[in-house]
Design an enzyme around this catalytic site. Structure first.
Site, short mmCIF file in Angstrom:
data_model
loop_
_atom_site.label_atom_id
_atom_site.label_comp_id
_atom_site.label_asym_id
_atom_site.label_seq_id
_atom_site.Cartn_x
_atom_site.Cartn_y
_atom_site.Cartn_z
N ASP A 145 0.92 -1.05 0.17
CA ASP A 145 0.08 -0.05 0.14
C ASP A 145 0.94 1.14 0.03
OD1 ASP A 145 -2.50 -0.51 -0.45
OD2 ASP A 145 -3.29 0.31 1.45
N ASP A 436 -10.66 -5.75 11.11
CA ASP A 436 -10.71 -7.44 11.10
C ASP A 436 -11.62 -7.75 12.02
OD1 ASP A 436 -9.28 -6.04 13.11
OD2 ASP A 436 -7.38 -6.74 12.72
#
Length: 704
Positions: A145, A436
């Site tokens: 990223d 998550d």
């Protein structure tokens, strides 16, 4: 005999679940603690100062804090009351499924080459490439990223080194299979051939490491190196900045290619680099966005029915862990309803086993094996079963490398998810710093469960923060994310009726991390301050040393745990609580802070000597030092007052001070806990000492 007996029944279980031993002893112990808590409540109610009497409001405040601590203690007992342990049978998995093992796609995520060194990232990649698993069924994806040419170069180097490293691991059954971790460990005694191969492979690794580290220090890749692979040209034609670039997708190793072989002629796993498209006008949703892009891209390139995701600092420590996880997914009778298998990320603790018994451990973002189709919105059904022997044939991928790269790029564009269910119902959920955990909760609420995999040989080992500032930043992010899930997504209401009450309360144990800060802050300051006023309070109970020792800890480790427990609750959790409230009222935006994985040599040396690292001017240190100084000033002034009283032989005052013994003990314990902080502020002269600006501010606030 055991195998033969079970074989005659026609069924070989791939895992077993057992109740933890000593439950009666623990429940008796917990019952005694509850009685003690009840007696504290009785004391608080019956001995409360009357209206107008000094200390009444502080007494009420402490009572409220004790009620909160009691409530939170009950939540933790929910996780410890009925613990279970699991064991897998990998031999029986091989006996039944060896020729039909499913393909596995492994996601490794990184975001910043300055905070997450490329050499560390490729060590993690090499460790998962070297699993004891058919290489033609492994595909490894690195999501960058940070879109760094330095990270791509490191992966390019690793693709060549893997041709030598994987055969070496197979030949000598190497553990762990991260080169850096392996060379740091003490290898077993070697024969002449092994010793020669060891020297050769270590030299090869060190040369690769030097090339990667040199490029990182220079901040660029030479033209000579860039000419070696077409992928480097992408940074000339498609890259503007870290947050403004096209999708860069390169298949460095195509496991289907007959030429993709190691030095011994064995197939290599597929290896893919991905930097998804980013534009300033499109929010990228942090790690959750990167994971969802990986899910789509990997479906096009390899389409493995099992997905493993690991953080770039969590290398594989056990080459058998894929097979361990498959035992939970592939058991014909007991795998029904299992959506994901979570491995521990931190030190083993009792809560994880208790959460497993209630319906499954939460998804913690790394070291987790998922079923692809369940991660992609499939709801639970009793009829849902996977025929693993047919699954691989149904997921064959067609197309050349160039065709796959071109088609998959569109799946990682920043506009692909517009007007879609990605981030809402499909893939990882958006809108939270702990994407998550929210994703795992959503899966559980659909009817699925998860299991906790914690073999004797840890599946993954991570690089823990070695400075106090990084530790507090990490826990600030985690606690803030948990609180956001409760406030923004109404997790308690969302889960009500969808998962059992015990499982829901298990989640609440984590949701309330940040809320603990207020009661802890009150308890670590008010009783100490009132010593100077001669007002007596009853101190709270401490954490259990016995429980810590049962988990494999030491007495020193328990004492350090109390120190970090206090520091987290009075700084990172407090900041997380305040920051979340600011977000609720629209005064702040969601942020994602990457914990630095770069290890300074001097910092590392101090860490190995167990010297606490302060060093940076973190605002959270102001909270810690202020509380520490309040307790130190209070204790010193109380002792001086006692000495003066004794000199004057005023018996009445001596009696009053004796009534403060327990309170003074609490203050003294807090002073002992903060000894490293006092040393960092007033004694040490190294670069790891507390910044002077922090000490001045904290001293002023404490005296005020």
């Amino acid at each position: 005999m055991m195998k033969e007996k079970i074989g005659n029944k026609g069924y070989l279980p791939l895992f077993e679940t057992k109740q933890a031993k000593g439950r009666f002893i623990y429940r008796t112990f917990a019952g005694s603690i509850f009685m003690a808590i009840f007696m504290v409540w009785v004391y608080r109610i019956t001995q409360m100062p009357s209206k107008g009497e000094e200390g009444r409001w502080a007494w009420i405040g402490l009572f409220c804090a004790e009620i909160w601590f009691s409530f939170y203690w009950i939540l933790t007992q929910n996780l410890r009351w009925n613990r279970i342990y699991r064991r897998t049978f990998k031999d029986w998995l091989s006996l039944r499924y060896e020729t039909h093992l499913p393909k596995v796609d492994i996601f490794v995520c990184t975001a910043d080459p300055m905070r997450e060194p490329p050499i560390m990232v490729v060590n993690t990649v090499l460790s998962v490439m070297a699993y004891n698993y058919p290489p033609e069924k492994l595909s490894i994806y690195l999501s960058d990223d940070g879109c760094s040419i330095l990270t791509f170069y490191a992966l390019f180097e690793a693709s060549y080194f893997s041709k030598h490293w994987l055969p070496y691991c197979r030949k000598y059954n190497v553990e762990p299979r991260s080169p850096a971790a392996y060379f740091r460990s003490m290898p077993k005694p070697m024969d002449a051939n092994h010793s020669s191969d060891f020297v050769s492979i270590k030299k090869m690794y060190e040369e690769m490491q030097n090339r990667i580290n040199t490029s990182v220090e220079l901040g660029r890749i030479t033209e000579e190196i860039q000419d070696q692979h077409k992928g480097f040209s992408q940074w000339k034609s498609s890259y503007t900045s870290k947050g403004d670039h096209d999708t860069i997708l390169q298949i460095l190793i195509d496991g289907r290619d007959s030429k993709a072989k190691d030095v011994e002629g064995c197939t290599l796993p597929t290896l893919v680099y991905l930097a998804r498209e980013k534009r300033p006008q499109h929010f990228h949703n942090f790690k959750a966005g990167a994971m969802n892009a990986l899910i789509r891209v990997s479906q096009k390139i390899s389409n493995g029915p099992i997905i493993l995701n690991v953080d770039c600092d969590m290398y594989s420590n056990n080459s058998q862990s894929i097979r361990d996880a498959l035992c939970f997914f592939m058991d014909e009778k007991k795998s029904q309803g299992i959506a994901f298998v979570q491995c521990p990320q931190t030190f083993e603790n009792l809560e994880s086993y208790g959460m497993d018994a209630l319906g499954g451990l939460c998804y913690i973002g790394s070291g987790c094996f998922h079923q692809r189709e369940i991660l992609s919105k499939v709801k639970y059904s009793e009829d849902h079963k996977i025929d693993w022997k047919m699954e691989n044939n149904a997921m064959e991928v067609q197309g050349t490398v160039d065709e796959l790269e071109e088609e998959a790029k569109a799946l990682a564009s920043c506009t692909y998810e517009i007007n879609s269910q990605w981030g809402k119902e499909i893939g990882l959920r958006y809108g939270c710093a702990s994407e998550d955990v929210l994703t795992g909760l959503t899966i559980h609420c659909r009817g699925w469960r998860s299991v906790y995999l914690n073999p004797n040989k840890k599946a993954f080992v991570g690089l823990a923060p070695i400075t106090l500032a990084d530790t507090l930043v990490q826990h600030n992010r985690w606690s803030e994310g948990w609180l956001q899930i409760m406030l923004y997504h109404s997790s308690m209401l969302y889960g009500l009726g969808k998962i059992n009450l015990g499982h829901l309360l298990g989640y609440c144990n984590y949701h309330f991390w940040a809320c603990n800060s207020l009661a802890t802050l009150f308890y670590s300051t008010i009783p100490s301050l009132y010593i100077l006023r001669g007002v007596s309070f009853y101190p709270k109970y401490s954490y259990s040393l016995g429980e810590f020792l049962c988990c494999g800890g030491t007495t020193l480790g328990w004492w350090n745990e109390q120190r970090i427990w206090l520091y987290k609750r009075t700084s990172s959790y407090l900041v997380a609580f305040i920051d979340t409230l600011l977000k609720v009222f629209g005064f702040s935006n969601t942020k994602f802070v990457i914990t630095s994985k770069v290890v300074d040599e001097n910092v590392s040396q101090r860490y190995e000597k167990e010297i606490m690292e302060f060093g940076v001017a973190s605002s959270m240190f102001i909270f810690l030092e202020t509380i520490a100084l309040i307790n130190l000033f209070t204790l010193v002034m109380a002792m001086l007052k006692n000495v003066i009283t004794m000199v004057k032989h005023e018996r009445g005052e001596i009696m009053m001070n004796n009534s403060l013994a327990l309170q003074s003990l609490l203050c003294g314990v807090l002073v002992l806990i903060n000894l490293p902080l006092y040393g960092g502020a007033f004694i040490r002269s190294d670069k790891g000492k507390m910044p002077t600006s922090i000490t001045i501010k904290a001293t002023f606030i404490a005296l005020l």
